[in-house]
Design a protein around this motif. Structure first.
Motif, PDB file in Angstrom:
ATOM      1  N   GLU A 361       0.665  -1.211   0.172  1.00  0.00           N
ATOM      2  CA  GLU A 361       0.058   0.839  -0.068  1.00  0.00           C
ATOM      3  C   GLU A 361       0.942   0.630   0.111  1.00  0.00           C
ATOM      4  O   GLU A 361       0.614   2.410  -1.201  1.00  0.00           O
ATOM      5  N   LEU A 362       1.883   1.166   0.819  1.00  0.00           N
ATOM      6  CA  LEU A 362       2.827   2.110   0.703  1.00  0.00           C
ATOM      7  C   LEU A 362       3.583   2.818  -0.240  1.00  0.00           C
ATOM      8  O   LEU A 362       3.769   3.784  -0.931  1.00  0.00           O
ATOM      9  N   ASP A 363       3.722   1.613  -1.574  1.00  0.00           N
ATOM     10  CA  ASP A 363       4.591   1.403  -2.483  1.00  0.00           C
ATOM     11  C   ASP A 363       3.478   2.634  -3.254  1.00  0.00           C
ATOM     12  O   ASP A 363       3.494   3.174  -4.357  1.00  0.00           O
ATOM     13  N   GLU A 368       1.971   6.492  -6.971  1.00  0.00           N
ATOM     14  CA  GLU A 368       1.264   7.617  -7.248  1.00  0.00           C
ATOM     15  C   GLU A 368       1.177   9.377  -6.897  1.00  0.00           C
ATOM     16  O   GLU A 368       0.431   9.550  -8.086  1.00  0.00           O
ATOM     17  N   SER A 369       1.669   9.167  -5.425  1.00  0.00           N
ATOM     18  CA  SER A 369       1.849  10.418  -5.693  1.00  0.00           C
ATOM     19  C   SER A 369       3.177  10.887  -6.769  1.00  0.00           C
ATOM     20  O   SER A 369       3.634  12.480  -7.056  1.00  0.00           O
ATOM     21  N   ALA A 370       4.162   9.531  -6.843  1.00  0.00           N
ATOM     22  CA  ALA A 370       5.286  10.569  -7.912  1.00  0.00           C
ATOM     23  C   ALA A 370       4.737  10.293  -9.439  1.00  0.00           C
ATOM     24  O   ALA A 370       5.850  11.249 -10.203  1.00  0.00           O
ATOM     25  N   GLU A 371       3.889   9.921  -9.628  1.00  0.00           N
ATOM     26  CA  GLU A 371       3.150   9.770 -10.866  1.00  0.00           C
ATOM     27  C   GLU A 371       2.923  10.882 -11.617  1.00  0.00           C
ATOM     28  O   GLU A 371       3.577  11.989 -13.117  1.00  0.00           O
ATOM     29  N   PRO A 372       2.167  12.409 -10.725  1.00  0.00           N
ATOM     30  CA  PRO A 372       2.384  13.160 -11.859  1.00  0.00           C
ATOM     31  C   PRO A 372       3.803  14.476 -12.486  1.00  0.00           C
ATOM     32  O   PRO A 372       4.083  14.700 -13.161  1.00  0.00           O
ATOM     33  N   SER A 373       4.280  14.040 -11.341  1.00  0.00           N
ATOM     34  CA  SER A 373       6.106  14.860 -11.270  1.00  0.00           C
ATOM     35  C   SER A 373       6.922  14.178 -12.300  1.00  0.00           C
ATOM     36  O   SER A 373       7.384  13.960 -13.107  1.00  0.00           O
ATOM     37  N   LEU A 374       6.236  12.977 -12.466  1.00  0.00           N
ATOM     38  CA  LEU A 374       7.114  11.695 -14.199  1.00  0.00           C
ATOM     39  C   LEU A 374       6.676  12.215 -15.269  1.00  0.00           C
ATOM     40  O   LEU A 374       7.320  12.304 -16.410  1.00  0.00           O
ATOM     41  N   ARG A 375       5.533  12.899 -15.282  1.00  0.00           N
ATOM     42  CA  ARG A 375       5.037  13.189 -16.388  1.00  0.00           C
ATOM     43  C   ARG A 375       5.566  14.337 -17.325  1.00  0.00           C
ATOM     44  O   ARG A 375       5.751  14.872 -16.473  1.00  0.00           O
ATOM     45  N   PRO A 376       5.776  14.105 -18.571  1.00  0.00           N
ATOM     46  CA  PRO A 376       6.387  15.488 -19.419  1.00  0.00           C
ATOM     47  C   PRO A 376       5.922  16.480 -19.418  1.00  0.00           C
ATOM     48  O   PRO A 376       4.343  16.299 -19.637  1.00  0.00           O
ATOM     49  N   SER A 377       6.238  17.223 -19.567  1.00  0.00           N
ATOM     50  CA  SER A 377       5.258  18.537 -19.795  1.00  0.00           C
ATOM     51  C   SER A 377       5.510  19.410 -21.080  1.00  0.00           C
ATOM     52  O   SER A 377       6.337  19.702 -21.787  1.00  0.00           O
ATOM     53  N   GLY A 378       4.081  19.219 -21.270  1.00  0.00           N
ATOM     54  CA  GLY A 378       3.565  19.620 -22.699  1.00  0.00           C
ATOM     55  C   GLY A 378       2.228  20.820 -23.038  1.00  0.00           C
ATOM     56  O   GLY A 378       2.469  21.508 -22.069  1.00  0.00           O
ATOM     57  N   GLY A 379       1.787  20.928 -23.793  1.00  0.00           N
ATOM     58  CA  GLY A 379       0.792  22.941 -23.947  1.00  0.00           C
ATOM     59  C   GLY A 379       0.015  21.700 -22.923  1.00  0.00           C
ATOM     60  O   GLY A 379      -0.972  20.454 -23.385  1.00  0.00           O
ATOM     61  N   ALA A 380      -1.030  22.519 -23.547  1.00  0.00           N
ATOM     62  CA  ALA A 380      -2.076  22.838 -23.023  1.00  0.00           C
ATOM     63  C   ALA A 380      -3.131  22.026 -24.193  1.00  0.00           C
ATOM     64  O   ALA A 380      -3.924  20.974 -23.743  1.00  0.00           O
TER      65      ALA A 380
END
Length: 516
Positions: A361-363, A368-380
């Motif tokens: 559960e901790l993993d 899940e919390s690290a997933e948004p920071s790993l996504r590439p920064s794209g446009g709108a």
């Protein structure tokens, strides 16, 4: 150059407003990102207040410096003043060549995940692992402090029970008497509980006007203290009361205020009134109340005094401080009732999990919390295109609920959805969980599989999933039916003297008994 400072503050205020509006338009999915956004907005609002106060001081111009600067610009040769200020600027940068220049455009701009340090680094260090970014309370340390208090050490209070009673300070829920509450240990304990709950509210609700809420708590306490209506801190004289029993505590029995004990029925209560323990407790309580009333009326040892003693004043101040902390803890607990109930459910759920399940559960939470920071920064445009078919993180392969998200792991274990039940009749289809397996015997897939085997009576074939077993059972059923049918056709009929027709076996049995 006050005019330049004035212009700079105006620009800063506009940049702050733009930064707040950009963050308000966001809708973070994860609670960590939502808390980070709220704390950033709270910081921007505080800076707006500071800059507005600074701008107001410039406009007030109490020392007249702004008026002098305007007059120097508007009178005389404007180029002289211009070159004078230009030389001051060059001289400043000559003396401080490495002075950084503040870029307001980038100061309040939303940073992409790859720019500099993580935007949620402050939030990560703000909560413990048990709090799960403000979803649950972490009272484990306070629970240990509670167990070490005088009067509680003899009782075995679990952490789950403590979550239900940490805001209750009256008997019988709280075993600590009023005389024991004035100790320094108890004073530090209630102070730590109130401090933790207040800090938790500030961390989880940065945009609420908590100072106003806390001020209302203080006003409510002042009114209750003056009216002597604070629970557990009223007049002790009322505790002696009349001779009739007073119902307190749980409200189910009869409460004896002298012994501070609850009795189940009236007969036991009346019988204990003549006991030595009750008499000593009642006499001691009356003496204590009379001394308290005497000191309150300005009398010590029967002699009037002009003012109360210093010890009684210090005691009253300490009781007031302790009562105030208890009152604030009750208010905090009522404000966070939802978080409190969620904490109880979470503790009960974790008690039924193994160490391996807790680690999984901790993993999953960290991933899940690290997933948004790993996504590439794209446009709108990229975000709008990928929002429809965004992949859901489900490492444990849990079934999906009605909202398209995986069900909780404890619910998965409760219904036994990890147990496989294969059915050969249904084409080796595997059913997950006992409930789905029992339900499938009445579904079209299983009934169609039985009909393909030539089986028409499906009600007798529950719990049978192997084709060979089903064929053997159906063959036996058909043979028994044929045997029963053929046996009924070959029965020899007999007739008695009165003309009654019956099978041969029945006829001979009746004849042996002498009934014919």
């Amino acid at each position: 150059m006050l005019l330049e400072d004035q212009r700079f503050v105006h620009e800063d205020l506009e940049r702050l407003e733009q930064g707040i509006s950009d963050r308000v338009l966001e809708d973070p999915r994860h609670i960590r990102d939502r808390l980070n956004r709220d704390h950033q907005i709270s910081g921007f609002l505080n800076r707006i207040q500071q800059q507005s106060q600074r701008l107001l001081d410039i406009y007030n111009d109490t020392e007249g410096l702004r008026a002098k600067e305007i007059q120097s610009i508007s009178t005389g040769d404007p180029f002289d003043e211009f070159y004078k200020q230009l030389n001051e600027i060059k001289d400043f940068h000559r003396r401080y060549p490495n002075e950084p220049v503040e870029n307001l455009e980038r100061a309040y701009k939303r940073k992409a995940p790859g720019e500099g340090e993580s935007a949620t680094a402050e939030i990560d260090h703000m909560f413990t692992g048990e709090e799960a970014y403000g979803r649950f309370l972490d009272l484990t340390t306070l629970h240990e402090d509670y167990l070490n208090l005088p009067g509680v050490a003899s009782r075995r209070v679990t952490y789950l029970q403590y979550l239900n009673i940490f805001d209750q300070f009256t008997q019988p829920h709280c075993p600590i008497k009023r005389s024991e509450k004035t100790t320094d240990q108890y004073f530090r304990y209630v102070g730590r509980v109130a401090e933790y709950l207040e800090g938790f509210l500030r961390r989880t609700r940065p945009l609420d006007d908590l100072d106003k809420t806390f001020s209302s708590f203080d006003r409510d306490f002042e009114k209750a203290w003056e009216a002597k209506e604070v629970p557990g801190w009223g007049e002790e004289a009322s505790a002696v009361g009349p001779a009739a029993p007073v119902t307190e505590g749980t409200g189910e029995g009869i409460w004896c205020p002298a012994c501070e004990k609850e009795f189940k029925n009236d007969s036991i209560y009346k019988s204990h009134l003549s006991g030595k323990k009750h008499i000593r407790a009642a006499d001691g309580r009356k003496a204590k109340v009379s001394s308290a009333n005497g000191s309150a009326n300005g009398e010590i040892n029967g002699r009037p005094t002009s003012r109360p003693s210093a010890s009684s004043t210090a005691k009253n101040l300490k009781e007031r401080a302790i009562a105030e902390r208890e009152f604030r803890i009750r208010k905090f607990a009522s404000t966070m009732e939802t978080v409190r109930s969620d904490t109880r459910v979470n503790v009960e759920r974790k008690q039924g999990m193994t160490e391996r399940e807790r680690q999984q559960e901790l993993d999953a939470l960290f991933a899940e919390s690290a997933e948004p920071s790993l996504r590439p920064s794209g446009g709108a445009d990229d975000d709008s295109d990928s929002s429809g078919d965004e992949k859901i993180y489900n490492p444990l392969k849990l079934p999906l609920a009605w909202d398209g998200k995986p069900i909780p792991y404890w619910l998965y274990k409760l219904h036994g959805l990890g147990v496989e039940f294969p059915c050969e009749i249904c084409g080796n289809f595997v059913y997950m969980g006992r409930r789905a397996f029992d339900k499938h015997f009445n579904e079209a897939r299983h009934i169609y599989g039985l009909k393909c085997l030539g089986i028409t009576n499906t009600t007798l074939f529950r719990e049978i999933t192997v084709i060979e077993d089903a064929l053997k059972l159906w063959d036996k059923i058909t043979r028994d039916k044929k045997k029963e049918k053929s046996g009924g056709e070959n029965v020899v009929q007999m007739e008695d003297a009165e003309g009654n027709v019956m099978p041969e076996k029945v006829y001979y049995d009746l004849q042996k008994q002498g009934l014919l």
